[in-house]
Design a protein around this motif. Structure first.
Motif, PDB file in Angstrom:
ATOM      1  N   VAL A 169      -0.844   9.163 -18.844  1.00  0.00           N
ATOM      2  CA  VAL A 169      -0.047   8.420 -18.715  1.00  0.00           C
ATOM      3  C   VAL A 169      -0.315   8.144 -16.592  1.00  0.00           C
ATOM      4  O   VAL A 169      -0.713   6.831 -16.975  1.00  0.00           O
ATOM      5  N   GLU A 170       0.258   8.696 -16.173  1.00  0.00           N
ATOM      6  CA  GLU A 170      -0.363   8.476 -14.821  1.00  0.00           C
ATOM      7  C   GLU A 170      -1.951   8.817 -14.384  1.00  0.00           C
ATOM      8  O   GLU A 170      -1.548   7.785 -13.064  1.00  0.00           O
ATOM      9  N   GLN A 171      -2.618   8.943 -14.888  1.00  0.00           N
ATOM     10  CA  GLN A 171      -3.922   9.024 -14.692  1.00  0.00           C
ATOM     11  C   GLN A 171      -4.193   7.437 -15.181  1.00  0.00           C
ATOM     12  O   GLN A 171      -5.242   6.666 -14.413  1.00  0.00           O
ATOM     13  N   SER A 172      -3.977   6.575 -16.289  1.00  0.00           N
ATOM     14  CA  SER A 172      -4.015   5.271 -16.122  1.00  0.00           C
ATOM     15  C   SER A 172      -3.677   4.774 -15.256  1.00  0.00           C
ATOM     16  O   SER A 172      -4.276   3.405 -14.761  1.00  0.00           O
ATOM     17  N   ILE A 173      -2.342   5.249 -14.556  1.00  0.00           N
ATOM     18  CA  ILE A 173      -2.301   3.949 -13.548  1.00  0.00           C
ATOM     19  C   ILE A 173      -2.821   3.999 -12.677  1.00  0.00           C
ATOM     20  O   ILE A 173      -2.915   3.129 -11.462  1.00  0.00           O
ATOM     21  N   LEU A 174      -2.937   5.161 -12.328  1.00  0.00           N
ATOM     22  CA  LEU A 174      -3.698   5.653 -10.883  1.00  0.00           C
ATOM     23  C   LEU A 174      -4.823   4.727 -10.671  1.00  0.00           C
ATOM     24  O   LEU A 174      -5.810   4.355 -10.011  1.00  0.00           O
ATOM     25  N   ARG A 175      -5.679   5.128 -11.932  1.00  0.00           N
ATOM     26  CA  ARG A 175      -6.901   4.755 -12.276  1.00  0.00           C
ATOM     27  C   ARG A 175      -7.005   2.874 -11.577  1.00  0.00           C
ATOM     28  O   ARG A 175      -8.136   2.664 -11.357  1.00  0.00           O
ATOM     29  N   LEU A 176      -5.962   2.350 -12.530  1.00  0.00           N
ATOM     30  CA  LEU A 176      -5.587   0.920 -13.009  1.00  0.00           C
ATOM     31  C   LEU A 176      -5.903   0.733 -11.148  1.00  0.00           C
ATOM     32  O   LEU A 176      -6.291  -0.344 -10.526  1.00  0.00           O
ATOM     33  N   SER A 177      -4.295   1.055 -10.670  1.00  0.00           N
ATOM     34  CA  SER A 177      -4.238   0.330  -9.365  1.00  0.00           C
ATOM     35  C   SER A 177      -5.655   0.700  -8.435  1.00  0.00           C
ATOM     36  O   SER A 177      -6.070  -0.075  -7.407  1.00  0.00           O
ATOM     37  N   ALA A 178      -6.291   2.065  -8.555  1.00  0.00           N
ATOM     38  CA  ALA A 178      -7.325   2.533  -7.260  1.00  0.00           C
ATOM     39  C   ALA A 178      -7.907   1.291  -7.678  1.00  0.00           C
ATOM     40  O   ALA A 178      -9.063   0.829  -7.048  1.00  0.00           O
ATOM     41  N   HIS A 179      -8.537   0.821  -8.583  1.00  0.00           N
ATOM     42  CA  HIS A 179      -9.492   0.240  -9.245  1.00  0.00           C
ATOM     43  C   HIS A 179      -9.206  -0.846  -7.967  1.00  0.00           C
ATOM     44  O   HIS A 179     -10.116  -2.002  -8.225  1.00  0.00           O
ATOM     45  N   GLU A 180      -7.328  -1.816  -8.644  1.00  0.00           N
ATOM     46  CA  GLU A 180      -7.411  -3.260  -7.543  1.00  0.00           C
ATOM     47  C   GLU A 180      -7.346  -2.826  -5.999  1.00  0.00           C
ATOM     48  O   GLU A 180      -7.378  -3.518  -5.191  1.00  0.00           O
ATOM     49  N   ILE A 181      -6.923  -1.305  -5.971  1.00  0.00           N
ATOM     50  CA  ILE A 181      -7.465  -1.195  -4.512  1.00  0.00           C
ATOM     51  C   ILE A 181      -8.738  -2.009  -3.639  1.00  0.00           C
ATOM     52  O   ILE A 181      -8.968  -2.258  -2.705  1.00  0.00           O
ATOM     53  N   ILE A 182      -9.321  -1.184  -4.362  1.00  0.00           N
ATOM     54  CA  ILE A 182     -10.997  -0.840  -4.459  1.00  0.00           C
ATOM     55  C   ILE A 182     -11.990  -2.151  -4.642  1.00  0.00           C
ATOM     56  O   ILE A 182     -12.182  -2.584  -3.992  1.00  0.00           O
ATOM     57  N   GLN A 183     -11.166  -2.690  -5.599  1.00  0.00           N
ATOM     58  CA  GLN A 183     -12.419  -4.370  -6.127  1.00  0.00           C
ATOM     59  C   GLN A 183     -11.241  -5.519  -5.804  1.00  0.00           C
ATOM     60  O   GLN A 183     -11.889  -6.339  -5.939  1.00  0.00           O
ATOM     61  N   ARG A 184      -9.927  -5.707  -6.094  1.00  0.00           N
ATOM     62  CA  ARG A 184      -9.548  -7.061  -5.985  1.00  0.00           C
ATOM     63  C   ARG A 184      -8.420  -7.298  -4.431  1.00  0.00           C
ATOM     64  O   ARG A 184      -7.389  -7.124  -4.036  1.00  0.00           O
ATOM     65  N   ILE A 185      -9.276  -7.358  -3.663  1.00  0.00           N
ATOM     66  CA  ILE A 185      -9.796  -7.625  -2.377  1.00  0.00           C
ATOM     67  C   ILE A 185      -8.192  -9.388  -1.817  1.00  0.00           C
ATOM     68  O   ILE A 185      -7.837  -9.039  -0.847  1.00  0.00           O
ATOM     69  N   ASP A 186      -8.244  -9.764  -3.143  1.00  0.00           N
ATOM     70  CA  ASP A 186      -7.204 -10.647  -3.301  1.00  0.00           C
ATOM     71  C   ASP A 186      -5.609 -10.323  -3.303  1.00  0.00           C
ATOM     72  O   ASP A 186      -5.431 -10.917  -4.091  1.00  0.00           O
ATOM     73  N   ILE A 187      -5.322  -9.003  -3.828  1.00  0.00           N
ATOM     74  CA  ILE A 187      -3.978  -9.249  -3.785  1.00  0.00           C
ATOM     75  C   ILE A 187      -3.901  -8.327  -2.545  1.00  0.00           C
ATOM     76  O   ILE A 187      -4.207  -7.250  -2.529  1.00  0.00           O
ATOM     77  N   PRO A 188      -2.575  -8.426  -2.754  1.00  0.00           N
ATOM     78  CA  PRO A 188      -2.261  -7.266  -1.055  1.00  0.00           C
ATOM     79  C   PRO A 188      -2.010  -6.269  -1.817  1.00  0.00           C
ATOM     80  O   PRO A 188      -1.558  -6.198  -2.658  1.00  0.00           O
ATOM     81  N   TYR A 189      -2.002  -5.014  -1.295  1.00  0.00           N
ATOM     82  CA  TYR A 189      -1.764  -3.582  -1.118  1.00  0.00           C
ATOM     83  C   TYR A 189      -0.259  -3.927  -1.178  1.00  0.00           C
ATOM     84  O   TYR A 189      -0.347  -3.074  -2.656  1.00  0.00           O
ATOM     85  N   LYS A 190       0.847  -4.175  -0.991  1.00  0.00           N
ATOM     86  CA  LYS A 190       2.263  -3.962  -1.538  1.00  0.00           C
ATOM     87  C   LYS A 190       2.498  -4.082  -3.173  1.00  0.00           C
ATOM     88  O   LYS A 190       3.113  -3.714  -3.658  1.00  0.00           O
ATOM     89  N   VAL A 191       1.834  -5.229  -3.119  1.00  0.00           N
ATOM     90  CA  VAL A 191       2.229  -5.991  -4.766  1.00  0.00           C
ATOM     91  C   VAL A 191       0.639  -4.955  -5.737  1.00  0.00           C
ATOM     92  O   VAL A 191       1.450  -4.601  -6.905  1.00  0.00           O
ATOM     93  N   ILE A 192      -0.158  -3.975  -4.833  1.00  0.00           N
ATOM     94  CA  ILE A 192      -0.919  -3.057  -5.885  1.00  0.00           C
ATOM     95  C   ILE A 192       0.405  -2.662  -6.485  1.00  0.00           C
ATOM     96  O   ILE A 192       0.659  -1.576  -7.318  1.00  0.00           O
ATOM     97  N   ILE A 193       1.096  -1.497  -5.281  1.00  0.00           N
ATOM     98  CA  ILE A 193       1.565  -0.178  -5.571  1.00  0.00           C
ATOM     99  C   ILE A 193       2.744  -1.054  -5.702  1.00  0.00           C
ATOM    100  O   ILE A 193       3.356   0.290  -6.658  1.00  0.00           O
ATOM    101  N   ASN A 194       3.665  -1.869  -5.146  1.00  0.00           N
ATOM    102  CA  ASN A 194       4.780  -1.682  -6.224  1.00  0.00           C
ATOM    103  C   ASN A 194       4.681  -2.624  -7.731  1.00  0.00           C
ATOM    104  O   ASN A 194       5.354  -1.558  -9.013  1.00  0.00           O
ATOM    105  N   GLU A 195       3.216  -2.908  -8.697  1.00  0.00           N
ATOM    106  CA  GLU A 195       2.891  -2.803  -9.662  1.00  0.00           C
ATOM    107  C   GLU A 195       2.859  -1.377 -10.515  1.00  0.00           C
ATOM    108  O   GLU A 195       2.957  -0.465 -11.404  1.00  0.00           O
ATOM    109  N   GLY A 196       1.957  -0.697  -9.780  1.00  0.00           N
ATOM    110  CA  GLY A 196       1.784   0.664  -9.665  1.00  0.00           C
ATOM    111  C   GLY A 196       2.399   1.718 -10.154  1.00  0.00           C
ATOM    112  O   GLY A 196       3.383   2.449 -11.150  1.00  0.00           O
ATOM    113  N   ILE A 197       4.107   1.279  -9.516  1.00  0.00           N
ATOM    114  CA  ILE A 197       5.510   2.074  -9.678  1.00  0.00           C
ATOM    115  C   ILE A 197       6.320   1.368 -10.512  1.00  0.00           C
ATOM    116  O   ILE A 197       6.950   2.041 -10.906  1.00  0.00           O
ATOM    117  N   GLU A 198       6.097  -0.149 -10.692  1.00  0.00           N
ATOM    118  CA  GLU A 198       6.512  -0.289 -11.805  1.00  0.00           C
ATOM    119  C   GLU A 198       6.091   0.431 -13.238  1.00  0.00           C
ATOM    120  O   GLU A 198       7.096   0.391 -14.082  1.00  0.00           O
TER     121      GLU A 198
END
Length: 146
Positions: A81-110
């Protein structure tokens, strides 16, 4: 962009990525069709769902290498489960420069609070912080060299 639709897209993306990880032989398109069909009453950003799921699957080895670099213990086995979340969040960090990092972290935590164990959110937060710190450090070095 509707934040609640994007949140639902992430929740379903985690489910699809997790199912793909566990099944090891089911084609991702079958999984995504199943997940979307069984959640057709939900309001989600379907385009975003498809983008992040396909992005994670296409780049899974690259994402896993980045995640491994930022885990304190090299021999740790990550919960699926954590691996799925980390993969999704890492993908967003690398590929989605339109999304602020704080949003990505918050979504990953949630997502970790919803799907993970009682301590998953702390682990996810720590790894994502390290990935973002490293990405920012590299970006700063590149800007300095210009």
């Amino acid at each position: 962009m509707n934040p609640s639709k994007r949140r639902k897209a992430r929740e379903l993306a985690i489910q699809a990525i997790y199912a793909w990880q566990i099944s090891k032989n089911i084609v991702i398109s079958e999984i995504t069709k199943y997940v979307v069909h069984h959640n057709k009453k939900c309001s989600l950003d379907i385009e975003y769902f498809n983008q992040v799921v396909s992005g994670v699957i296409k780049n899974v080895h690259y994402l896993d290498n980045i995640i491994k670099l930022h885990i304190s213990q090299t021999n740790i086995r990550i919960n699926p489960v954590e691996q799925s979340i980390l993969r999704l969040s890492a993908h967003e960090i690398i590929q989605r420069i339109d999304i602020p990092y704080k949003v990505i972290i918050n979504e990953g935590i949630e997502l970790a609070k919803i799907f993970g164990s009682s301590k998953s959110h702390k682990f996810v937060n720590g790894v994502l912080d390290k990935i973002i710190y490293e990405k920012n450090k590299i970006k700063t070095i590149q800007q300095y060299k210009k």
